[in-house]
Design a protein around this motif. Structure first.
Motif, short mmCIF file in Angstrom:
data_model
loop_
_atom_site.label_atom_id
_atom_site.label_comp_id
_atom_site.label_asym_id
_atom_site.label_seq_id
_atom_site.Cartn_x
_atom_site.Cartn_y
_atom_site.Cartn_z
N ILE A 4 -9.95 53.57 -1.80
CA ILE A 4 -11.21 53.39 -1.05
C ILE A 4 -11.62 54.70 -0.40
N PHE A 5 -10.64 55.39 0.20
CA PHE A 5 -10.90 56.69 0.83
C PHE A 5 -11.39 57.71 -0.19
N ASP A 6 -10.74 57.75 -1.34
CA ASP A 6 -11.11 58.72 -2.39
C ASP A 6 -12.50 58.45 -2.96
N SER A 7 -12.94 57.20 -2.92
CA SER A 7 -14.24 56.85 -3.50
C SER A 7 -15.40 57.48 -2.75
N LYS A 8 -15.19 57.82 -1.48
CA LYS A 8 -16.23 58.43 -0.63
C LYS A 8 -17.49 57.56 -0.56
N GLU A 9 -17.30 56.25 -0.74
CA GLU A 9 -18.43 55.34 -0.66
C GLU A 9 -19.03 55.39 0.74
N ASP A 10 -20.34 55.42 0.83
CA ASP A 10 -21.03 55.62 2.11
C ASP A 10 -20.58 54.65 3.20
N LYS A 11 -20.43 53.36 2.84
CA LYS A 11 -20.13 52.35 3.86
C LYS A 11 -18.76 52.55 4.50
N PHE A 12 -17.87 53.31 3.84
CA PHE A 12 -16.52 53.51 4.38
C PHE A 12 -16.32 54.87 5.06
N LYS A 13 -17.32 55.76 4.95
CA LYS A 13 -17.13 57.14 5.42
C LYS A 13 -16.83 57.22 6.92
N GLU A 14 -17.55 56.43 7.71
CA GLU A 14 -17.33 56.51 9.16
C GLU A 14 -16.05 55.79 9.58
N ILE A 15 -15.68 54.76 8.86
CA ILE A 15 -14.48 54.01 9.20
C ILE A 15 -13.22 54.76 8.74
N LEU A 16 -13.28 55.40 7.58
CA LEU A 16 -12.13 56.13 7.03
C LEU A 16 -12.53 57.59 6.76
N PRO A 17 -12.72 58.37 7.81
CA PRO A 17 -13.18 59.76 7.61
C PRO A 17 -12.07 60.72 7.16
N ASN A 18 -10.81 60.35 7.39
CA ASN A 18 -9.70 61.26 7.07
C ASN A 18 -8.42 60.47 6.79
N TYR A 19 -7.39 61.18 6.37
CA TYR A 19 -6.13 60.53 6.04
C TYR A 19 -5.53 59.80 7.24
N ARG A 20 -5.67 60.36 8.40
CA ARG A 20 -5.06 59.74 9.58
C ARG A 20 -5.65 58.34 9.83
N SER A 21 -6.94 58.22 9.63
CA SER A 21 -7.57 56.90 9.82
C SER A 21 -7.09 55.91 8.76
N VAL A 22 -6.88 56.39 7.53
CA VAL A 22 -6.36 55.53 6.47
C VAL A 22 -4.98 55.01 6.84
N PHE A 23 -4.10 55.92 7.22
CA PHE A 23 -2.71 55.54 7.53
C PHE A 23 -2.65 54.62 8.75
N LYS A 24 -3.47 54.92 9.74
CA LYS A 24 -3.44 54.12 10.97
C LYS A 24 -3.93 52.70 10.73
N LEU A 25 -5.05 52.55 10.01
CA LEU A 25 -5.57 51.21 9.76
C LEU A 25 -4.62 50.42 8.86
N TRP A 26 -4.06 51.08 7.86
CA TRP A 26 -3.12 50.42 6.96
C TRP A 26 -1.92 49.88 7.72
N SER A 27 -1.35 50.68 8.62
CA SER A 27 -0.17 50.23 9.37
C SER A 27 -0.54 49.16 10.39
N PHE A 28 -1.74 49.25 10.96
CA PHE A 28 -2.23 48.24 11.90
C PHE A 28 -2.24 46.86 11.22
N VAL A 29 -2.80 46.81 10.01
CA VAL A 29 -2.94 45.54 9.31
C VAL A 29 -1.58 44.94 8.95
N ARG A 30 -0.67 45.76 8.47
CA ARG A 30 0.65 45.24 8.10
C ARG A 30 1.38 44.68 9.32
N GLN A 31 1.31 45.40 10.43
CA GLN A 31 1.94 44.92 11.65
C GLN A 31 1.30 43.62 12.12
N MET A 32 -0.01 43.53 12.02
CA MET A 32 -0.73 42.31 12.39
C MET A 32 -0.22 41.12 11.57
N CYS A 33 -0.07 41.31 10.28
CA CYS A 33 0.40 40.21 9.41
C CYS A 33 1.79 39.75 9.83
#
Length: 382
Positions: free
Chosen positions: A215-244
């Protein structure tokens, strides 16, 4: 095999959990079912059928029947993950660095914010809670899709890594994500299950992170502000797994570490992180690995705090949910050693070596000695 035949088999094999949901007039669930089936087909040529059970409990199950594999997810799982995705994204104090969180205003607290005794205690607000901004609605979409992928890939890991076939000799035919009081396990079966759960976690961890990176690599407009860099990708990914895992872990309150089917969240979190070290380093070297470690820790802690923010009472289980302690570290080491014990049967299919790079060789020898003592007490020959 016709789709009708598969539906009949699914209904028969999961009848103990509830009826298959018939969704002819439900476009949302129809699309959900189709998307999940397409996702599974991308990853394996195995004969796997996915569907939804009409059950309010939070659960997912994998099994084998007449040579085919089946994965079921309960309606309750879809409902509660979708609810928390909206609830967290609508709160200005949760994941506040993802999109314009200061424009959100939902700070209504819940009396109970997670699952108690396998039932869903969620009272939907009127009107239903929803993020205000399009960016935060995209965040809710990502949290929901990643949480569902986490569960589906976990169940797929049980199948492609041979866990279901391995456990058939122990008369365990269903690998499910909840444990009730009636599920009495011997200590050796508990070690079996927890070892396989860590392996399925690793499979799911790697594949869900790959999906998020795509999703990050796609650079799709709707995701640019939510996932602007690798840190945001890693943080959101770990947040979701912990939530589950926090949602699932309530099923293990009051049980000892050799009575449960799934390792405590502290261990699952630790070894999920380890599972992705090679993937992250291969993509960006040591500097990206440093970003991953930092972001992972932040995501985990913010997921824990999110439940506290929206709840009037701290409902996170107090015993198994503590940070990785020496007691839990020792238990995790037992799982590693048990992996070696069952390696010959599992290695041809399993995806993960279950090695903690933080454990030195001399430490491992000492751990192995303790493991042999445990197995000896269980009257098991090593």
């Amino acid at each position: 095999m016709s789709n009708q035949k598969r539906e009949e088999q699914f209904s028969k094999v999961f009848s103990r959990y509830g009826n298959r949901i018939v969704t002819q007039d439900d476009n949302y669930l129809n699309q959900f079912r189709a998307t999940c089936q397409e996702t599974l087909a991308k990853y394996t040529d195995l004969d796997i059928y996915f569907d939804i059970i009409d059950n309010s409990r939070v659960n997912a199950v994998a099994t084998k029947y007449e040579g085919s594999y089946f994965i079921a997810i309960s309606k309750g799982t879809i409902k509660i993950f979708e609810y928390y995705a909206r609830k967290f994204s609508a709160n200005p104090n949760i994941l506040s660095d993802f999109g314009p969180s200061n424009q959100e205003n939902n700070v209504i607290k819940l009396q109970n914010s997670i699952i108690i005794k396998d039932e869903i205690y969620i009272i939907e607000e009127d009107p239903p809670v929803s993020p205000i901004t399009k960016e935060r609605r995209t965040l809710a979409e990502l949290i929901f899709s990643q949480s569902i992928l986490n569960i589906i890939f976990h169940e797929l890991g049980h199948i492609v890594n041979g866990h279901i076939d391995f456990l058939e000799s122990s008369k365990i035919h269903y690998l499910e994500e909840v444990q009730t009081e009636s599920n009495k396990l011997t200590s050796i079966l508990s070690l079996h299950r927890q070892t396989l759960e860590i392996d399925a976690d690793a499979f799911s961890a790697i594949e869900t992170l790959r999906e998020m990176l795509a999703i990050f690599d796609s650079k799709e407009d709707k995701f640019k502000e939510i996932l602007p860099n690798y840190r945001s990708v890693f943080k959101l990914w770990s947040f979701v797994r912990q939530m589950c895992w926090r949602i699932m872990e309530n099923n293990y309150i009051g049980k000892g570490l050799l009575e449960i089917t799934h390792p405590p969240t502290s261990l699952r979190s630790q070894y999920t992180r380890i599972a992705n070290l090679d993937l992250v380093k291969g993509r960006g070297g040591s500097s990206l690995l440093d970003d991953f470690e930092t972001s992972y820790t932040l995501g985990v802690s913010q997921a824990d705090n999110a439940f506290r923010i929206i709840s009037e009472m701290d409902t996170i289980p107090p015993v198994l949910s503590k940070e990785l302690s020496n007691y839990h570290f020792h238990h995790g080491a037992l799982i590693f050693c048990h992996w070696d014990f069952i390696r010959e049967d599992l290695l041809p299919l399993a995806s993960y070596s279950l090695r903690d790079p933080n454990i030195r060789d001399d430490q491992y020898n000492e751990i192995l000695k303790g493991y042999k003592q445990v197995i000896s007490r269980l009257n098991l020959q090593t």
